[in-house]
Scaffold this motif. Structure first.
Motif, PDB file in Angstrom:
ATOM      1  N   ASP A   1       0.831  -1.201   0.000  1.00  0.00           N
ATOM      2  CA  ASP A   1       0.000   0.000   0.000  1.00  0.00           C
ATOM      3  C   ASP A   1       0.864   1.249   0.000  1.00  0.00           C
TER       4      ASP A   1
ATOM      5  N   VAL B   1       3.845  17.715   1.623  1.00  0.00           N
ATOM      6  CA  VAL B   1       3.530  16.331   1.974  1.00  0.00           C
ATOM      7  C   VAL B   1       3.510  16.240   3.489  1.00  0.00           C
ATOM      8  N   GLU B   2       2.371  15.859   4.037  1.00  0.00           N
ATOM      9  CA  GLU B   2       2.273  15.752   5.479  1.00  0.00           C
ATOM     10  C   GLU B   2       2.647  14.334   5.925  1.00  0.00           C
ATOM     11  N   THR B   3       2.110  13.354   5.223  1.00  0.00           N
ATOM     12  CA  THR B   3       2.440  11.965   5.534  1.00  0.00           C
ATOM     13  C   THR B   3       2.622  11.161   4.260  1.00  0.00           C
ATOM     14  N   LEU B   4       3.690  10.409   4.223  1.00  0.00           N
ATOM     15  CA  LEU B   4       3.933   9.479   3.133  1.00  0.00           C
ATOM     16  C   LEU B   4       4.028   8.112   3.783  1.00  0.00           C
ATOM     17  N   LYS B   5       3.129   7.223   3.406  1.00  0.00           N
ATOM     18  CA  LYS B   5       3.099   5.931   4.088  1.00  0.00           C
ATOM     19  C   LYS B   5       3.246   4.790   3.092  1.00  0.00           C
ATOM     20  N   LEU B   6       4.159   3.899   3.378  1.00  0.00           N
ATOM     21  CA  LEU B   6       4.404   2.726   2.535  1.00  0.00           C
ATOM     22  C   LEU B   6       4.240   1.489   3.400  1.00  0.00           C
ATOM     23  N   ALA B   7       3.514   0.532   2.887  1.00  0.00           N
ATOM     24  CA  ALA B   7       3.233  -0.613   3.725  1.00  0.00           C
ATOM     25  C   ALA B   7       3.334  -1.902   2.949  1.00  0.00           C
ATOM     26  N   GLU B   8       3.906  -2.898   3.592  1.00  0.00           N
ATOM     27  CA  GLU B   8       3.889  -4.239   3.030  1.00  0.00           C
ATOM     28  C   GLU B   8       3.367  -5.164   4.095  1.00  0.00           C
ATOM     29  N   ASP B   9       2.446  -5.999   3.699  1.00  0.00           N
ATOM     30  CA  ASP B   9       1.723  -6.770   4.680  1.00  0.00           C
ATOM     31  C   ASP B   9       1.435  -8.147   4.110  1.00  0.00           C
ATOM     32  N   MET B  10       1.562  -9.161   4.919  1.00  0.00           N
ATOM     33  CA  MET B  10       1.083 -10.472   4.480  1.00  0.00           C
ATOM     34  C   MET B  10       0.658 -11.297   5.667  1.00  0.00           C
TER      35      MET B  10
ATOM     36  N   SER C   1       0.723 -13.401  10.993  1.00  0.00           N
ATOM     37  CA  SER C   1       1.387 -12.542  10.007  1.00  0.00           C
ATOM     38  C   SER C   1       2.844 -12.954   9.858  1.00  0.00           C
TER      39      SER C   1
ATOM     40  N   ARG D   1      -7.180  16.914   4.602  1.00  0.00           N
ATOM     41  CA  ARG D   1      -6.444  15.878   3.909  1.00  0.00           C
ATOM     42  C   ARG D   1      -6.704  15.990   2.413  1.00  0.00           C
TER      43      ARG D   1
END
Lengths: 475, 447
Positions: free
Chosen positions: B33, B43-52, B70, B147
Motif C-alpha cells: 500500500d 507532503v504531510e504523511t507518506l506511508k508505505l506498507a507491506e503486509d502479508m 502474520s 487531507r
C-alpha cells in the motif's frame, strides 16, 4: 529479537539522508476470542500479528513504513525506505538508547494466555444461558469474549527506549428480542486493561441480564419525541457525550490544523462553571489505561477543562514538537501499521455536587437517557450526535415509560455552556474510538447531568408521542 | 523473505490434514500500500506498507477451528495449524460445516492495472497536491485542508483447500480523496470527495478537489429549521450510507439466526417498486470484484430486491448448505485474520430514469440531505435509525439555503416503502453505491 544496538543502527539508518526525528514501534500481538451465537460455540479464533513501523519526521513531513519481517535485514530495509523521503543529508544525530522504566506499578493477575479455554467457553455459555432464560421474547443471543496481549518495543532518536506489555480483555453480549413483529436489541459490554479478573467485578450473569433487560424493555417502548427537550443523562448512561461534544475537539492535531471549534481558546470559557473535563491514562484497569503511550511517553492525567475554562489540549510527540512543549502522553496507534496521533484515553466529566435523584426530580417534562450508544462529531463546527440505547420520558419529576429510536444532536460548545446541574456520581462505558481509520480502546465517563435543551431526533412529532401522529410506525 | 505463497498454502492444507483435520483451508493475502497526504502544498504523511498473512481454517467432526499469523516462518505457521486444531476441540459440531468443492468456472475479470505500480511516487505526490490546488482555485473560501490524498494498493490472494480448490488472483486499485474546510465570517464547514478506481487513467484529481470544495462552500451559513414534516431527498452518498444499514439484513446468516427484518419475506413487497438492490461480485470495474470469494466459490450477480419484491438472500457455503441452496459467492473475508462470513461485494441500488433535477422539480418544500452523522448507530437488526443531518432546503423544486443541526429518525423498512423516486446518477463510494433517492414526507427534528 532485535537488540538495543540493532535498533540504534536502524534509527541511524532512518535518519541517514536527513530528518529531525525517527522512531520505531515493534509489536507482537496475540489475540484470542470465543464466540457463541444461535446457542452454539460458533468460533474460537486465535492469532499472531507481528510487525514494525518506522517513522521519520522531517520538517512538516512524516514518512512512515512498516513490515511483518522482523529480522534485522527486514527492518533495516524499511528504515532505508522511510529515509528516502528526507532531504538535505544527515544531521549527524547520535543515538544512545536508554531504557525508561514505568512510573506505574501495575500487574494483571489472571493472564488470558494462562486461562484454560474451557473457562473462557464457560463464561460465554453462562451469559448465553442467562440471557435466553431472562424472557421468552429473547430470540437470539450473541456473546463474545476477546483478549489481546500486546508486547511492544519503542525506541526513538532522542534515546528513549521502552519495553511494555498491554493486556486487554473484553466481554460483549448482544440480545435480540421479538414480539408481535417488533424487533429490538440490547447490548452490553465490559472490558479493561485486565486479564480474566475482569469477571471478579462483572459476572457474565449480570452483564447478560442487563443486555436482555434492555432489549425486552425497548419492545414496550414508544417512539421517542422529536424536537427540543430538557434532557437528563444518567451517570450509568456512559460518557459518549463528553467524548464527542468536546473530547475530539481537544486533540492537538485537529486544533493545530484549525479543524476544531476549540482551537485558540486556551484560557477561555468554553463550558458552564460546573463542567470540568479530564483525560487520565493512569486510572488502573480502565480500558484506556496504559503505562506508556505508543510513542514511549508515560501515561498522564491532563485537566482539559476546569470549571468551564479551557486549560489544555491532548498532545502526541509531533504536535508537541510543533509547540515546543512536552507530549501529554496521548500519542496512540492501532498497531504497527499506523502512525501515532493524539487520542483520548479515559475521558470524563468530573462529578459535581448535585444529588442525581434531585436532578431528575426537578424536571417537569423531559427525556432521561439511561444508556448511550455510539456517537459522532464534526470537530470543525462542533456538531455532534449520539444514540440513545435506553431512554425514558420524565413527567413531573418521575420516570415514565420507555422510549426508543432517539438520537440527541447538538453543538459541543453550545451544549456544554448550557449544562446547569452535575451529579455527585460517575459512570463509565468502554468503547473503541475511531479516528483516521484507526481504532483504539478508550473509556468515557460522566456524572448525572441536566441539559436544559437539546434536539431529540425521534419520530413522534407534535405531542408526547400520542398514536395519531406516529408518522413512521414499526410493523 | 522469498516465500512461495502457493506452495505454502498447499503445504498448510496437507499438514493440517495430517494432524487430524477432516477438511482444511489456507487463505493468504500479500499486499503493498501507498498513501500520500498533502496539506498546504506540503507532503504531510507518506506511508508505505507491506503486509502479508495466513489464515488457517479446519473442520474436524463438524467442528470449526481457526487461527492466523502474520509471521510466515515455519515455527509460527506450525503453531497456528496446531492452534486451529486445538480451537476446534471446544466449538459446537454442526452438520452444515463444510468447505466448497471445486466447481463452476471463475469469471475472467481484469483487476490488475500495471500502470498503478509503474507511476513513480513523485508523480503521485503531484496528484495529491493537484487535488488541493484545484479546490483552492475553485473557491477562495477553501482555506484549510484536513487531507488531500492519493493512495493505491496492489494485492495477491491465494486460497487452497483439502477438497481440491487451489486458486489465486491479483489486483490493484488507486484513489483520490479530499477533506476540506470552507471558512466565511467565523463559520467553518467541511466537504469531502472520493474517487476509487481499478484503472489509473480514470482518476480525476481536479474533479475530486472541486467537488469537495463545492460541498464545503454550499454549507456555509447553514441554520436549523423548525421541527416539521418534509419531503426528504438523499444525495447518492447519504443513500449509500442507508444502503449500508440494509446490507446485514440481506444475509442468509442474519435470516437463519432470526436477526433479519427481511426474514420469511421472500416473494413479498418489502420496498417501493422503484427499488432494485443488487450484489454483483464480478461487476466489471467494481472495487470489490474478484473471480472467487473467500472460500473459493465463483462470484456472481444476485438480485436481492427487484422492483420492491424480495427475491433472495446472500449466501456463503455454510448458510447455503443449511438452506439447501447454492452459495452465491458471498463468503467474505476482510483480511487473513477472519473466517469467511456472509457479506456484500459490489452492492448497489440500480439507477432509475430521473435526472437529479427532475427528482427535485415538484417538491414544494423539502430537505436535500448531503450529510448524516451517527449512521453507525442505526440498528440493522431492528431497522431503527435516528441520525443527525445537514443539507440544503428545497423550495419550489429548487435548492435554496443550507441547513444543519437537524435529525431524522424512523425505521429502514418504512423508509424503503416510502421511496418516491430514484435518480439515474448511480455513484459508488468504494464497493457500495446508490443514485439520488427521494422519500415521501418524514419528520425533520429541528428547533
Amino acid at each position: 529479537m532485535l537488540s538495543k544496538g540493532d535498533l540504534q543502527e536502524v534509527l541511524q539508518l532512518a535518519l541517514a539522508k536527513g530528518g529531525d526525528f525517527a522512531d520505531i514501534f515493534i509489536e507482537e500481538k496475540r489475540t484470542s476470542g470465543v464466540g457463541c451465537e444461535a446457542d452454539k460455540i460458533e468460533r474460537i479464533n486465535s492469532g499472531i500479528d507481528a510487525g514494525a513501523g518506522i517513522r521519520v519526521v522531517s520538517g512538516d513531513t512524516t514518512a512512515y513504513a512498516y513490515t511483518n519481517d522482523l529480522t534485522k535485514e527486514g527492518v533495516s530495509e524499511v528504515a532505508r525506505v522511510v529515509s528516502s523521503a528526507s532531504e538535505g543529508g544527515s544531521k549527524g544525530i547520535n543515538i544512545n538508547l536508554n531504557k525508561i522504566s514505568s512510573p506505574v506499578e501495575f500487574e494483571v493477575t489472571s493472564m488470558p494466555d494462562k486461562v484454560n479455554i474451557d473457562d473462557k467457553v464457560n463464561m460465554v455459555n453462562r451469559a448465553n444461558k442467562t440471557a435466553r432464560e431472562f424472557d421468552s421474547r429473547i430470540k437470539q443471543v450473541s456473546v463474545g469474549v476477546a483478549d489481546v496481549i500486546q508486547n511492544v518495543v519503542i525506541a526513538n532518536s532522542l534515546g528513549d527506549y521502552v519495553e511494555d506489555q498491554r493486556v486487554r480483555t473484553r466481554f460483549m453480549i448482544n440480545t435480540v428480542a421479538a414480539d408481535e413483529g417488533v424487533i429490538q436489541t440490547g447490548y452490553n459490554a465490559v472490558g479493561g486493561f485486565v486479564g480474566f479478573e475482569l469477571f471478579d467485578e462483572a459476572s457474565p450473569e449480570v452483564v447478560a441480564s442487563e443486555a436482555a433487560g434492555r432489549a425486552v424493555k425497548m419492545l414496550e417502548a414508544k417512539p421517542a419525541p422529536a424536537g427540543k427537550m430538557q434532557v437528563v443523562m444518567a451517570a450509568e448512561a456512559g460518557g459518549t457525550m463528553v467524548h464527542e461534544a468536546c473530547g475530539h475537539g481537544l486533540e492537538a492535531d485537529l486544533v493545530q490544523k484549525r479543524l476544531s471549534v476549540y482551537g485558540n481558546k486556551k484560557g477561555e470559557k468554553v463550558a458552564s462553571d460546573v463542567i470540568t473535563v479530564i483525560d487520565d491514562a493512569t486510572i488502573k484497569t480502565k480500558y484506556g489505561f496504559f503505562r506508556f503511550d505508543d510513542e514511549g511517553t508515560p501515561g498522564q492525567k491532563t485537566i482539559l477543562i476546569k470549571d468551564g475554562i479551557l486549560e489544555d489540549y491532548m498532545y502526541d510527540r509531533l504536535t508537541s514538537m510543533k509547540e515546543n512543549r512536552p507530549s501529554s502522553g496521548n500519542g496512540r496507534r492501532e498497531s504497527y501499521q499506523d502512525k501515532p496521533i493524539p487520542r483520548m484515553t479515559n475521558t470524563y466529566i468530573a462529578p459535581g455536587k448535585d444529588d442525581p435523584d434531585k436532578i431528575i426530580g426537578h424536571v417537569k417534562n423531559g427525556l432521561l437517557v439511561k444508556k448511550m450508544g455510539g456517537g459522532q462529531v464534526n470537530t470543525t463546527n462542533g456538531d455532534f450526535v449520539f444514540d440513545v440505547a435506553e431512554g425514558y420520558l420524565i413527567k413531573d419529576g418521575d420516570i415514565a415509560g420507555p422510549v426508543r429510536g432517539a438520537t440527541l444532536t447538538g453543538n459541543g460548545p453550545e451544549v456544554l455552556q448550557k449544562v446547569d446541574m452535575v451529579g455527585n456520581d460517575l459512570g463509565y462505558t468502554i468503547g473503541t474510538c475511531g479516528k483516521d481509520g484507526q481504532g483504539v480502546p478508550v473509556s468515557d465517563a460522566q456524572p448525572t447531568m441536566h441539559i436544559p435543551e437539546i434536539i431529540v431526533g425521534g419520530t413522534a412529532h407534535g405531542d408526547d408521542g400520542s398514536p395519531q401522529i406516529k408518522r413512521i410506525r414499526r410493523m | 523473505m522469498a516465500i512461495n505463497l502457493k506452495d505454502l498454502a498447499i503445504n498448510v492444507v496437507q499438514k493440517a490434514r495430517q494432524l487430524g483435520a477432516d477438511q482444511s483451508e489456507a487463505f493468504l493475502i500479500k499486499s503493498k500500500d501507498l498513501s500520500i497526504d498533502v496539506s498546504g502544498g506540503k507532503v504531510e504523511t507518506l506511508k508505505l506498507a507491506e503486509d502479508m498473512g495466513l489464515g488457517v481454517r479446519i473442520f474436524r467432526s463438524g467442528r470449526i477451528g481457526f487461527a492466523y499469523t502474520s509471521d510466515l516462518g515455519q515455527t509460527a505457521v506450525d503453531e497456528i495449524i496446531r492452534q486451529a486444531l486445538a480451537n476446534s476441540d471446544k466449538t459446537s459440531s454442526d452438520e452444515f460445516n463444510s468447505m466448497p468443492k471445486p466447481g463452476g468456472s471463475y469469471a475472467s475479470i481484469d483487476l490488475f492495472d500495471p500502470e498503478i505500480s509503474k507511476i513513480p511516487v513523485e508523480e503521485k505526490i503531484d496528484i495529491a497536491k493537484s487535488i488541493e490546488q484545484a479546490a483552492r482555485q475553485s473557491d477562495a473560501r477553501i482555506t484549510i485542508t484536513e487531507r488531500s490524498s492519493y493512495f493505491d494498493a496492489e494485492y495477491e490472494v491465494i486460497l487452497a483447500n483439502s477438497l481440491g480448490i487451489s486458486a489465486d488472483y491479483r489486483g490493484a486499485y488507486c484513489g483520490c480523496y479530499a477533506d476540506l474546510v470552507a471558512e466565511e465570517k467565523g463559520d467553518n464547514q467541511t466537504g469531502f470527495a472520493l474517487k476509487l478506481t481499478l484503472n489509473f487513467s480514470e482518476l480525476d484529481p481536479l474533479r475530486v478537489g472541486r467537488e469537495a470544495a463545492e460541498k464545503a462552500v454550499r454549507k456555509l451559513g447553514a441554520t436549523t429549521v423548525d421541527t416539521q414534516k418534509a419531503v426528504i431527498v438523499f444525495d447518492p452518498y447519504v443513500a449509500t450510507n442507508f444502503l449500508g444499514v440494509i446490507a446485514p439484513a440481506l444475509s442468509a446468516e442474519a435470516v437463519q439466526k432470526g436477526k433479519s427484518l427481511f426474514g420469511g419475506k421472500v416473494g413479498q413487497n418489502v420496498a417501493s417498486e422503484k427499488i432494485t438492490i443488487v450484489d454483483h461480485g464480478a461487476l466489471p470495474g467494481g472495487i470489490s470484484s474478484a473471480p472467487f470469494d473467500g472460500e473459493g466459490v465463483p462470484t456472481s450477480k444476485t438480485v436481492l430486491i427487484q422492483n420492491g419484491q424480495l427475491k433472495s438472500f446472500l449466501h456463503n457455503t455454510y448458510t447455503a448448505a443449511k438452506d439447501g441452496v447454492n452459495s452465491t459467492g458471498n463468503g467474505i473475508r476482510g483480511s487473513f485474520k477472519g473466517t469467511p462470513e456472509v457479506g456484500t461485494t459490489n452492492f448497489y441500488v440500480e439507477p432509475g430514469p430521473y435526472s437529479s433535477d427532475e427528482i427535485l422539480k415538484d417538491i414544494s418544500s423539502g430537505l436535500y440531505i448531503t450529510d448524516v452523522m451517527g449512521m453507525h448507530t442505526a440498528n440493522p437488526i431492528s431497522g431503527d435509525f435516528s441520525v443527525g443531518a445537514a443539507g440544503i432546503w428545497i423550495e419550489n423544486g429548487k435548492l435554496t439555503r443550507p441547513v444543519r443541526g437537524v435529525a431524522i429518525a424512523g425505521n429502514i423498512l418504512e423508509l424503503l416503502k416510502e421511496v418516491e423516486g430514484v435518480g439515474s446518477d448511480l455513484t459508488f463510494f468504494g464497493s457500495k453505491g446508490s443514485p439520488t433517492v427521494r422519500i415521501a414526507k418524514m419528520t425533520v427534528s429541528g428547533s
